[in-house]
Enzyme design. Sequence first.
Site, PDB file in Angstrom:
ATOM      1  N   TYR A   1       0.853  -1.201   0.000  1.00 39.65           N
ATOM      2  CA  TYR A   1       0.000   0.000   0.000  1.00 39.65           C
ATOM      3  C   TYR A   1       0.890   1.252   0.000  1.00 39.65           C
ATOM      4  O   TYR A   1       0.679   2.189  -0.770  1.00 39.65           O
ATOM      5  CB  TYR A   1      -0.920  -0.015   1.233  1.00 39.65           C
ATOM      6  CG  TYR A   1      -1.865   1.171   1.276  1.00 39.65           C
ATOM      7  CD1 TYR A   1      -3.135   1.099   0.717  1.00 39.65           C
ATOM      8  CD2 TYR A   1      -1.473   2.379   1.865  1.00 39.65           C
ATOM      9  CE1 TYR A   1      -4.000   2.178   0.726  1.00 39.65           C
ATOM     10  CE2 TYR A   1      -2.327   3.474   1.880  1.00 39.65           C
ATOM     11  CZ  TYR A   1      -3.587   3.370   1.315  1.00 39.65           C
ATOM     12  OH  TYR A   1      -4.427   4.459   1.327  1.00 39.65           O
ATOM     13  N   ASP A   2       1.904   1.231   0.891  1.00 39.90           N
ATOM     14  CA  ASP A   2       2.800   2.401   0.989  1.00 39.90           C
ATOM     15  C   ASP A   2       3.488   2.680  -0.342  1.00 39.90           C
ATOM     16  O   ASP A   2       3.684   3.831  -0.731  1.00 39.90           O
ATOM     17  CB  ASP A   2       3.861   2.166   2.079  1.00 39.90           C
ATOM     18  CG  ASP A   2       3.217   2.157   3.461  1.00 39.90           C
ATOM     19  OD1 ASP A   2       2.053   2.605   3.568  1.00 39.90           O
ATOM     20  OD2 ASP A   2       3.871   1.687   4.410  1.00 39.90           O
TER      21      ASP A   2
ATOM     22  N   LEU B   1     -32.399  15.217  19.354  1.00 38.10           N
ATOM     23  CA  LEU B   1     -33.493  14.290  19.674  1.00 38.10           C
ATOM     24  C   LEU B   1     -33.998  14.570  21.080  1.00 38.10           C
ATOM     25  O   LEU B   1     -33.228  14.994  21.951  1.00 38.10           O
ATOM     26  CB  LEU B   1     -32.966  12.849  19.640  1.00 38.10           C
ATOM     27  CG  LEU B   1     -32.488  12.337  18.296  1.00 38.10           C
ATOM     28  CD1 LEU B   1     -31.769  11.000  18.480  1.00 38.10           C
ATOM     29  CD2 LEU B   1     -33.662  12.161  17.347  1.00 38.10           C
TER      30      LEU B   1
ATOM     31  N   LYS C   1     -26.680   4.981  20.318  1.00 38.78           N
ATOM     32  CA  LYS C   1     -26.416   6.417  20.433  1.00 38.78           C
ATOM     33  C   LYS C   1     -24.936   6.566  20.798  1.00 38.78           C
ATOM     34  O   LYS C   1     -24.555   6.476  21.959  1.00 38.78           O
ATOM     35  CB  LYS C   1     -27.325   7.047  21.490  1.00 38.78           C
ATOM     36  CG  LYS C   1     -27.191   8.543  21.478  1.00 38.78           C
ATOM     37  CD  LYS C   1     -28.378   9.237  22.012  1.00 38.78           C
ATOM     38  CE  LYS C   1     -28.324  10.732  21.728  1.00 38.78           C
ATOM     39  NZ  LYS C   1     -27.011  11.323  21.642  1.00 38.78           N
TER      40      LYS C   1
ATOM     41  N   ARG D   1     -22.097  19.815  13.744  1.00 37.26           N
ATOM     42  CA  ARG D   1     -23.517  20.146  13.906  1.00 37.26           C
ATOM     43  C   ARG D   1     -23.701  21.615  14.289  1.00 37.26           C
ATOM     44  O   ARG D   1     -24.643  22.270  13.852  1.00 37.26           O
ATOM     45  CB  ARG D   1     -24.097  19.223  14.988  1.00 37.26           C
ATOM     46  CG  ARG D   1     -25.522  19.489  15.294  1.00 37.26           C
ATOM     47  CD  ARG D   1     -26.053  18.478  16.302  1.00 37.26           C
ATOM     48  NE  ARG D   1     -27.387  18.863  16.672  1.00 37.26           N
ATOM     49  CZ  ARG D   1     -27.682  19.776  17.579  1.00 37.26           C
ATOM     50  NH1 ARG D   1     -26.701  20.375  18.227  1.00 37.26           N
ATOM     51  NH2 ARG D   1     -28.919  20.083  17.845  1.00 37.26           N
TER      52      ARG D   1
ATOM     53  N   GLU E   1     -21.889  10.087  13.078  1.00 37.02           N
ATOM     54  CA  GLU E   1     -21.127  10.441  14.274  1.00 37.02           C
ATOM     55  C   GLU E   1     -19.651  10.098  14.084  1.00 37.02           C
ATOM     56  O   GLU E   1     -19.326   9.001  13.621  1.00 37.02           O
ATOM     57  CB  GLU E   1     -21.696   9.618  15.443  1.00 37.02           C
ATOM     58  CG  GLU E   1     -21.411  10.172  16.787  1.00 37.02           C
ATOM     59  CD  GLU E   1     -22.490  11.151  17.260  1.00 37.02           C
ATOM     60  OE1 GLU E   1     -23.364  11.552  16.452  1.00 37.02           O
ATOM     61  OE2 GLU E   1     -22.439  11.529  18.432  1.00 37.02           O
TER      62      GLU E   1
ATOM     63  N   CYS F   1       1.888  -4.903  50.318  1.00 42.84           N
ATOM     64  CA  CYS F   1       2.133  -5.194  51.731  1.00 42.84           C
ATOM     65  C   CYS F   1       2.971  -6.470  51.776  1.00 42.84           C
ATOM     66  O   CYS F   1       2.668  -7.439  51.070  1.00 42.84           O
ATOM     67  CB  CYS F   1       0.798  -5.400  52.443  1.00 42.84           C
ATOM     68  SG  CYS F   1       0.936  -6.363  53.951  1.00 42.84           S
TER      69      CYS F   1
HETATM   70  O1  I6G Z   1     -30.060   7.152  14.416  1.00 43.97           O
HETATM   71  C1  I6G Z   1     -29.247   7.870  15.189  1.00 43.97           C
HETATM   72  C2  I6G Z   1     -28.202   7.270  15.848  1.00 43.97           C
HETATM   73  C3  I6G Z   1     -27.367   8.012  16.642  1.00 43.97           C
HETATM   74  C4  I6G Z   1     -29.473   9.265  15.331  1.00 43.97           C
HETATM   75  C5  I6G Z   1     -28.627  10.025  16.156  1.00 43.97           C
HETATM   76  C6  I6G Z   1     -27.563   9.366  16.817  1.00 43.97           C
HETATM   77  O2  I6G Z   1     -26.795  10.147  17.598  1.00 43.97           O
HETATM   78  C7  I6G Z   1     -25.615   9.608  18.095  1.00 43.97           C
HETATM   79  N1  I6G Z   1     -28.818  11.356  16.295  1.00 43.97           N
HETATM   80  C8  I6G Z   1     -29.801  11.947  15.631  1.00 43.97           C
HETATM   81  C9  I6G Z   1     -29.975  13.414  15.795  1.00 43.97           C
HETATM   82  C10 I6G Z   1     -30.659  11.205  14.805  1.00 43.97           C
HETATM   83  N2  I6G Z   1     -30.504   9.893  14.656  1.00 43.97           N
HETATM   84  C11 I6G Z   1     -31.789  11.847  14.064  1.00 43.97           C
END
Ligand code: I6G
Length: 670
Positions: A34-35, A81, A115, A136, A173, A426
């Site tokens: 790859y390198d 949310l 989440k 965001r 995320e 100890c």
């Molecule tokens: O489906 C989701 C998974 C994780 C999410 C989410 C999330 O936040 C970590 N956040 C939002 C604002 C929405 N769906 C709409």
Amino acid sequence: MSSADAARVLRDALNLHGYRYHTLDTPTISDAEYDQLFLQLQKLEEQHPELKTSDSPTLRVGGAPLPEFSQVQHGVPMLSLNNGFADDDVLAFDRRVREGLDDASSEMEYAIDLKFDGLAINLRYINGVFAQAATRGDGYTGEDVTENIRTIRSIPLRLHTDHPPAMLDVRGEVLMFKSDFEKLNQRQRDLGAKEFANPRNAAAGSLRQLDSKITAQRSLRFFAYGIGTLEGATLPATHRDLLSWYQSMGIPTCEENAVVLGAQGLLAFYRSIQEKRAQLAYEIDGVVYKLNRFDLQERLGFVSRAPRFAIAHKFPAEEAFTTVLDIEVQVGRTGAITPVARLAPVFVGGVTVTNATLHNEEEVQRKDVRVGDTVIVRRAGDVIPEVLASVPEKRPEHSQAFVLPAQCPICGSPIVKLEDEAIARCTGGWIKCAAQRKGGLFHFASRKALNIDGMGEQLIDQLVDKNVVTTAADFYKLGLMALAELDRMAEKSAQNILDALETSKSTSLPRFIYALGIRHVGESTAKDLALYFADMEALMAANEEQLLQVNDVGPVVAQSIMSFFADPFNVELVHQLIASGIHWPAIEKVDLSAAVFAGKTLVLTGTLPSLSREQASALIERRGGKVAGSVSKKTSYVVAGEDAGSKLVKATELGVPVLTEEALLAMCSA
Ligand code: I6G
């Protein structure tokens, strides 16, 4: 081939191999190869700067530092949310959804995502090419972090499709895996730089770098879960279809997700993920429930700044501020000294915490935790609460730095620290130090050892303090009278303890070896030792050469086992325990190094037709194999039964051979 063609071929090859490595986990070329390709492209782009395109993987190493982040207006707002914490919040959400859709009696189909504890990001693709990334921000305007996001290797710079949308905003995320966070903090320590308090802060700190070369050195990941603007393509019908579409285009999504029916389906998933949470590679702070169908989502719409069709079901808080009332030291069964912070009671992660470990002296000094300090306490899953950091701005005047005592607070023996160990100990040993004695007895009685039901910390404290019990062999000399005389011990409870002691006598050799509490001999090593020696006397007489033959036993473990049995007190203890009636089924001695699964790792998934999980594990282990909990490139086989889930999918993706129960049994009897 023209230079332009050569650059395109190299770009495509590097993007493909990057995807195989970072997203699929199945590289087909070596890192060195790859390198080589990377260097060729870099050279070509240096000679012909006009050939450098915005999807070139050479841009992943970061570019010139920015003076500041510019602002980006989101095409579709990135709203937050509403949160729920209790089951009732979820039931109320489901009721609102059904009523909002005028369908109070039907069970709704919900999609569930984790989440993630990271930062929400919008990735914009124009005609399939990564064009911009923004945080965001306030939901309407974010910061342009395009150059930093470009360094995240799993994010495709060009979508894997011949028909890309004219414009696509992927929402998801950015996060840091726990293992990458540990490595980063180790590096920070080595450099004498400030450590990050948790993976989220580390991800945020890494992403908000004006110098993208710094971001490029941090291992960040991305999971997609939503969509903003879409032009030039049809929106899939459901949330789940959206994730599948993303996957087909090489956009990473998380495999821990589900589609369920009704509120009970939501709560069942929540509980299952709560149990799994500590084992996940990344941190999450809850789960997200959404109506699966986009047309129904649209019908429900939004209330103020949050969707009516979705809710985040959060786990109880895991970090909280409190005050250190005192710092004491605890003595463990091996004499290990652990400083413990006594705290003003604080509710965190679903329980009230009054103590938190400070691990060892170095850790207290590094974090500079002092009596009177305001501290951040963290409790993750079943893990012992720990002090993450102190808040020096809130420190009272004249506070004193912590100093480890020179003598054991329990037996007065000197506390020593070996040069290569972070842990002070100890020197009193079992005989002098009641804390070590109690710790050893508690370990002996614990669930994974002899599993003596009811023999908890408080009972052992009394038995040791009243000199009724000194060694584990004394447990089996206990009578009804001696037990019934103890505080809070009615005759019925005393009889229950005696019954539990009797039951514990039927055990297994691995449990017995583990129960002895030999340093460095955990459950897995005890199993390996039992399989190899099959006999307690043989283990007690083993020399270093023999011990080193055992799976996973190295010189340190071998030395520890030999010095344990070199002590006549320990040999006598084993003989007394056996004489008191402790027994186990005979183990047939086998040469594991030549066995069918020697050196192999297997993963079990789904329900096998006739074998229980324990039976299948035992079969594999008796043939030299190890049973692991998750599938990786290193897995030799996956044994799949009915309802096999994501592990089977991963095995197929990684090309790991899959066995049925029948095939497993055939290999075992070959
Ligand atoms: O489906 C989701 C998974 C994780 C999410 C989410 C999330 O936040 C970590 N956040 C939002 C604002 C929405 N769906 C709409």
